[in-house]
Design a protein around this motif. Structure first.
Motif, short mmCIF file in Angstrom:
data_model
loop_
_atom_site.label_atom_id
_atom_site.label_comp_id
_atom_site.label_asym_id
_atom_site.label_seq_id
_atom_site.Cartn_x
_atom_site.Cartn_y
_atom_site.Cartn_z
N GLU A 156 0.83 -1.21 0.00
CA GLU A 156 0.00 0.00 0.00
C GLU A 156 0.86 1.26 0.00
O GLU A 156 0.54 2.25 -0.67
CB GLU A 156 -0.92 -0.03 1.22
CG GLU A 156 -2.05 -1.05 1.12
CD GLU A 156 -2.85 -1.19 2.38
OE1 GLU A 156 -3.90 -1.84 2.36
OE2 GLU A 156 -2.40 -0.65 3.43
N ILE A 157 1.99 1.24 0.77
CA ILE A 157 2.91 2.39 0.75
C ILE A 157 3.49 2.58 -0.65
O ILE A 157 3.57 3.69 -1.18
CB ILE A 157 4.03 2.19 1.79
CG1 ILE A 157 3.44 2.21 3.22
CG2 ILE A 157 5.10 3.26 1.65
CD1 ILE A 157 4.43 1.82 4.30
N LYS A 158 3.90 1.47 -1.25
CA LYS A 158 4.44 1.53 -2.61
C LYS A 158 3.39 2.02 -3.58
O LYS A 158 3.68 2.79 -4.51
CB LYS A 158 4.94 0.15 -3.01
CG LYS A 158 5.66 0.12 -4.34
CD LYS A 158 6.22 -1.26 -4.61
CE LYS A 158 6.96 -1.30 -5.95
NZ LYS A 158 7.48 -2.64 -6.23
N LEU A 159 2.11 1.61 -3.35
CA LEU A 159 1.02 2.07 -4.21
C LEU A 159 0.82 3.57 -4.09
O LEU A 159 0.62 4.27 -5.10
CB LEU A 159 -0.26 1.31 -3.84
CG LEU A 159 -1.53 1.73 -4.59
CD1 LEU A 159 -1.38 1.46 -6.07
CD2 LEU A 159 -2.75 1.00 -4.05
N GLU A 160 0.90 4.11 -2.86
CA GLU A 160 0.77 5.56 -2.69
C GLU A 160 1.88 6.31 -3.42
O GLU A 160 1.64 7.34 -4.06
CB GLU A 160 0.79 5.90 -1.19
CG GLU A 160 -0.45 5.41 -0.43
CD GLU A 160 -0.36 5.69 1.07
OE1 GLU A 160 -1.32 5.37 1.77
OE2 GLU A 160 0.69 6.21 1.51
N GLU A 161 3.12 5.79 -3.32
CA GLU A 161 4.23 6.43 -4.03
C GLU A 161 4.01 6.40 -5.54
O GLU A 161 4.22 7.41 -6.23
CB GLU A 161 5.54 5.73 -3.67
CG GLU A 161 5.94 5.90 -2.21
CD GLU A 161 7.20 5.11 -1.86
OE1 GLU A 161 7.68 5.21 -0.73
OE2 GLU A 161 7.70 4.39 -2.75
N LEU A 162 3.58 5.25 -6.05
CA LEU A 162 3.35 5.16 -7.49
C LEU A 162 2.20 6.05 -7.93
O LEU A 162 2.27 6.67 -9.00
CB LEU A 162 3.06 3.70 -7.86
CG LEU A 162 4.25 2.75 -7.81
CD1 LEU A 162 3.79 1.32 -8.12
CD2 LEU A 162 5.31 3.16 -8.81
N GLU A 163 1.15 6.13 -7.12
CA GLU A 163 0.04 7.01 -7.49
C GLU A 163 0.47 8.47 -7.49
O GLU A 163 0.04 9.27 -8.34
CB GLU A 163 -1.12 6.79 -6.52
CG GLU A 163 -1.86 5.47 -6.73
CD GLU A 163 -2.97 5.25 -5.74
OE1 GLU A 163 -3.80 4.37 -6.00
OE2 GLU A 163 -3.00 5.95 -4.71
N SER A 164 1.33 8.86 -6.51
CA SER A 164 1.87 10.23 -6.50
C SER A 164 2.70 10.49 -7.76
O SER A 164 2.57 11.53 -8.41
CB SER A 164 2.72 10.44 -5.24
OG SER A 164 3.33 11.72 -5.25
#
Length: 992
Positions: free
Chosen positions: A669-677
């Motif tokens: 989920e943290i990696k997903l937030e970074e990718l979405e940013s």
């Protein structure tokens, strides 16, 4: 069921069973059928006897049953048509039969319920069949559905051992012909039906074999024709070889033009290089003239300096001449002024002429400059367009790169989301398994503390308390749960296998009769114990003692041998209903496979492995069932500590796996937030890049439009102004020339006056002749230098013209010729590539250096030979090969089909042979069984006898020896045979 003589009762019998069994006839109702106006008969589950006087209608009952189960009127041997069964004076008749449909062999209980009603209504013109359920609702009217019911319950009314009419009995008993008895036996045992079926199959196979042979014979002419075509193709192969050589020469010819152009390109390239080598020599001569001009300019400058010095030396002479000049100034003033005016006018005319030439040159230059400027502007515009196109291309590439990066990030985001979803599903699965394991651990703890609770939990405890409370109401106290009365011998090794084998019965209760069953159901309902399995069993039966010959012939233990119980009724129930004596236990699958599938052990039902898996064989079908994943332990274990520990370790592993999954999910989920940013950022950059690309594209379109507009404009205004100015200058030149003629006339007059003064002046100059001679010499040298300078400039201009008009055009012409050759080469390559590729030419040997003319001559010669050879045959080899391939495919398909048919026929023959063997074994078995049963029955009566059955002679003979007959002769009294045959027929019915 048998139809006796007039003095014998009708007997309707059923198997001796305790539980409801499907297929039993419970009720028969007749309306206006034969002699009965209204007859309703109820049958018991056991043997039924129907008695009455002669003609009272006993046989009508069997006839009605035959009619109800689909028999034709002639098949009953009582009438020729169905309307003959209608009672005199009535218009129609009805046969109503009720069949019990309960138990394991019930026929479609969800559709018919616990009772099947068969009604056959007979009228004067037709008959109809109606099938109803237990509530009397019509289910079907089809004969096919009735036939399905008859086949399910194995009701064969055509078999004399099922329905024995008086005529058939009389025909058998009063016939002294052993062949007729054999026919009766052959038909009653269904051997005749099977034999007729095998004979019909054999006939069909023979017919099919004959058809296949005819089909194979039909393709032999095609095979002969195929061989003839093949021989013809082999004879024409040399023509094909010539054709292949022609094709190869065509390919070489096509590429020879390419190689010919390559040679021309090589020559033209050498010519271009040679012409380009002239540029340095011509440029060297131009440079040489430039150096010469520079040297002459330098000498001219030095000579002018020298003349200036000499003029300074003659300054004293000038002082002397001044006095003379003053004296002649007045005389020469006019001449000088006129001369000056004349020179001025001449100069003005020259200037105006120069101006005129200049204007003309300007007009020409303007035109040329316009062309040059147009070309320059076009070049600038082209450069600008190229720059703009490059910028647009760069912006487009950047936009494309950003789009691809955006797509990659979007895919990465989607992959992360899918991974998170997958991890969440895995977490859910681990948590679910952890909850299941925790529940199993709690159950095992409960089983360890209370053994009875293992077989039903708290509900069975509540039920036992209620049974204890109401125990006086039961005829016999219920026994249960069964698992609480069992123990395992030899440890807990087979606990899991026993759980898989009889685990469904361990929760069951045993009662003595149906009344206790209903009472126990009420207690279970009060205890909220739904779906309780209750078994009715005779408590008075002693413990079953199973003979050794009825047990599986193996050294491996059976479930019956490892179970121990304090109540023999529990063991009896497990034997009668669970078949535990026929269930064998083995250690692993390899041993179980050998026992279940290969050894064919008698009295063996199933083989269970220690892990709970099961193997069994039913006929030719071999089945292996893996253990159930829901059964983890056996409830008959003496201790559950090991299972609890294992389950706790497994539950801990599942909990750990769930926690690890949650950690992985948080990281994802943290990696997903970074990718979405990053995705949002790249979308903004992509939007800005798209705007930049649009603006640059718009600027490029505007520049292209401006270039198109500028190409259409012309410099007409400047040319018109120059034309007007040239006209004005020409007019002024004309006026000035008229004035110049007048001034020249006046100047001649002034010159005469000044001549005298010049004579005086020349005398003065005689004293300075040396200086003047040196000055003149210097002036001549200066003139010579200027002349050489002009020659050098002309030479330079000459070599510039040679460079511009000869060398460079020749090079350009040679380069254009080279480009034309290149274009011709490309066209030849395209044409040649259509015929074959260059790699294929290399495989043919490549170019051997022959010219196209030489290859064309070879091709023409070979083509002529090919035509001569081809005239010898009316068909082409390609057509023959196509015909050969077509016929070969056709005959191959047919041969494959016929081969497949042959294989199928052989398989059918093998199957028929196998079935004939089985038929023969079954016939011998029935022959022996009939003789054994017959003798056993006679021994009970104190009579000895013999039945001889010969399948070869198709005869059946019966011999009976009465005990009081001292002569030891066989008795053939039909009355004795009647009694014996009736008993044998009844026994045959039970055997069926």
């Amino acid at each position: 069921m048998a139809e006796p003589s007039s003095s014998s009762p009708v007997r309707v019998c059923s198997p001796l069973i305790q539980h409801p069994t499907a297929g039993i006839i419970k009720k028969l109702r007749l309306l206006n059928f034969m002699c009965h106006s209204h007859l309703e008969t109820h049958f018991d589950n056991f043997l039924n006897f129907i008695t009455g006087q002669n003609g009272s209608g006993k046989s009508a009952i069997l006839t009605a049953l035959c009619i109800a189960f689909g028999s034709r009127a002639k098949g009953t041997q009582r009438a020729s048509t169905l309307k003959d069964f209608i009672k005199n004076g009535a218009s129609d008749a009805l046969v109503h039969v009720e069949i019990q449909n309960q138990g394991e062999d019930a026929f479609k209980p969800e559709k018919y319920g616990h009772l099947i009603i068969v009604q056959r209504k007979i009228s004067q013109s037709s008959s109809s069949i109606t099938l109803k359920d237990h509530q009397g609702k019509t289910v079907s009217h089809g004969r096919a559905d009735l036939q399905e019911i008859i086949e399910h319950f194995n009701i064969d009314v055509e078999n004399p051992c099922v329905i024995m009419s008086q005529d058939k009995s009389r025909e058998f008993l009063h016939s002294g012909n052993s062949k007729d008895k054999f026919k009766f036996f052959y038909k009653a045992t269904l051997l005749q039906q099977v034999s007729d079926l095998l004979e019909s199959i054999s006939s069909e196979i023979n017919i099919a074999a004959g058809i296949v042979e005819e089909l194979e014979a039909a393709i032999r002419p095609i095979e002969k024709e195929l061989r003839e075509i093949e021989a013809k193709i082999r004879a024409m192969e040399h023509v094909e070889q010539i054709s292949m050589q022609v094709q190869q020469l065509k390919k070489k010819l096509a590429w020879s033009w390419v190689f010919h152009v390559d040679r021309q390109l090589k020559v033209q390239n050498e010519k271009v290089e040679k012409l380009k080598s002239r540029i340095p020599s011509c440029q060297a001569k131009i440079d040489q003239q430039l150096r010469r001009i520079e040297r002459l300019v330098e000498n001219c400058s030095m000579k002018k300096d020298e003349i200036a010095n000499m003029l300074e030396k003659t300054s004293q002479v000038k002082q002397l001449k001044e006095n003379l000049s003053r004296s002649v100034s007045s005389a020469t003033k006019e001449a000088l002024e006129l001369e000056l005016d004349c020179k001025s006018k001449t100069s003005n005319v020259r200037k105006m002429e120069q101006q005129l030439r200049t204007l003309k040159q300007q007009m020409q230059d303007i035109r040329e400059q316009h062309m040059k400027n147009t070309q320059a502007e076009e070049a600038d515009m082209e450069e600008k367009l190229i720059v703009l196109q490059e910028e647009v291309r760069s912006a487009e590439l950047d936009l494309k790169r950003l789009k691809e990066e955006e797509i990659m990030l979007s895919n990465s985001v989607q992959n992360i989301k899918d991974e998170i979803r997958k991890i969440a599903d895995e977490i859910q699965d681990h948590e679910k398994r952890h909850r299941g394991l925790s529940s199993s651990i709690r159950d095992l703890h409960q089983h360890q503390s209370n053994k009875i609770a293992a077989f039903g939990g708290h509900k069975v405890m509540n039920l036992l308390r209620i049974i204890e409370r109401d125990h006086r109401r039961f005829k016999m106290p219920p026994i249960g749960p069964i698992g609480a009365h069992l123990k395992l011998l030899n440890g807990d090794k087979w606990a899991l296998a026993v759980e898989h084998a009889i685990g469904r019965m361990l929760n069951s209760f045993i009662v003595a009769d149906h009344k206790d069953l209903q009472l126990l159901k009420q207690c279970a309902k009060e205890a909220h114990y739904d779906n309780l399995q209750i078994i009715i069993y005779d408590f008075s039966r002693p413990r079953l003692m199973i003979p050794a010959h009825m047990l599986p012939d193996t050294n491996h233990p059976s479930i019956f041998s490892i179970l121990q119980s304090d109540n023999h009724i529990v063991i009896n129930v497990l034997v009668d209903l669970g078949n535990v004596e026929r269930q064998v236990l083995v250690n692993d699958y390899n041993i179980g496979k050998v026992i279940a599938f290969e050894q064919r052990i008698h009295n063996l039902k199933e083989v269970y492995m220690a892990n709970g898996s099961k193997c069994f064989s039913r006929g030719s079908v071999q089945t292996h069932i893996p253990p159930s994943k829901w059964i983890r332990t056996g409830r008959l274990r003496s201790s559950f500590e090991d299972q609890i520990k294992d389950l706790q370790i497994e539950a801990s592993d599942e909990q750990k796996a769930a926690n690890d999954g949650k950690s992985n999910k948080r990281e994802a989920e943290i990696k997903l937030e970074e990718l979405e940013s990053k995705l949002k950022s790249i979308k903004r950059v992509c939007f800005n890049a798209e705007k930049s690309y649009s603006s640059k594209k718009l600027a490029l379109d505007e520049a292209m439009h401006q270039q198109a507009v500028e190409k259409s404009s012309t410099p007409s205004s400047s040319v018109d102004e120059l034309i007007e100015e040239i006209s004005e200058v020409q007019k002024k030149i004309k006026d000035d020339k008229d004035l110049l003629e007048d001034l020249q006339h006046r100047r001649h007059e002034a010159d005469g006056k000044a001549e005298d003064l010049k004579i005086k002046f020349s005398k003065l100059c005689e004293s300075a002749n040396g200086e003047i001679a040196a000055l003149e010499k210097a002036e001549k040298e200066l003139v010579e230098i200027e002349r050489e300078m002009d020659l050098a400039k002309k030479d330079k201009d000459h070599y510039d013209g040679v460079m511009k008009n000869k060398v460079l055009p020749d090079i350009k012409e040679a380069e254009e010729c080279y480009l034309n050759h290149m274009k011709t080469r490309e066209e030849n390559i395209k044409k040649a590539s259509v015929i074959c590729c260059e790699r294929e030419l290399d495989s043919l040997g490549g170019s051997d250096g022959s010219t196209p003319e030489q290859i064309s001559a070879q091709l023409e010669k070979l083509s002529q030979r090919l035509r001569q050879e081809s005239q010898r045959y009316s068909e082409s080899i390609d057509d023959l090969r196509m015909l050969y391939e077509k016929k070969l495919r056709k005959i191959t398909r047919r041969q494959q089909v016929y081969q497949a048919l042959r294989q199928k026929l052989e398989a059918c023959k093998r199957a028929l042979k196998l079935r004939r063997g089985k038929f023969q074994r079954n016939a011998n078995y029935l022959k022996g069984q009939l003789s054994w049963k017959f003798n056993a029955h006679l021994r009970r009566k104190g009579i000895s006898g013999l039945i001889k059955v010969s399948y070869e002679e198709k005869t059946l003979s019966i011999e009976v020896q009465m005990p009081q007959d001292a002569s030891n002769r066989a008795v053939h009294d039909t009355r004795v045979e009647s009694v014996l045959f009736r008993h044998c027929a009844l026994h045959w019915l039970f055997m069926k």
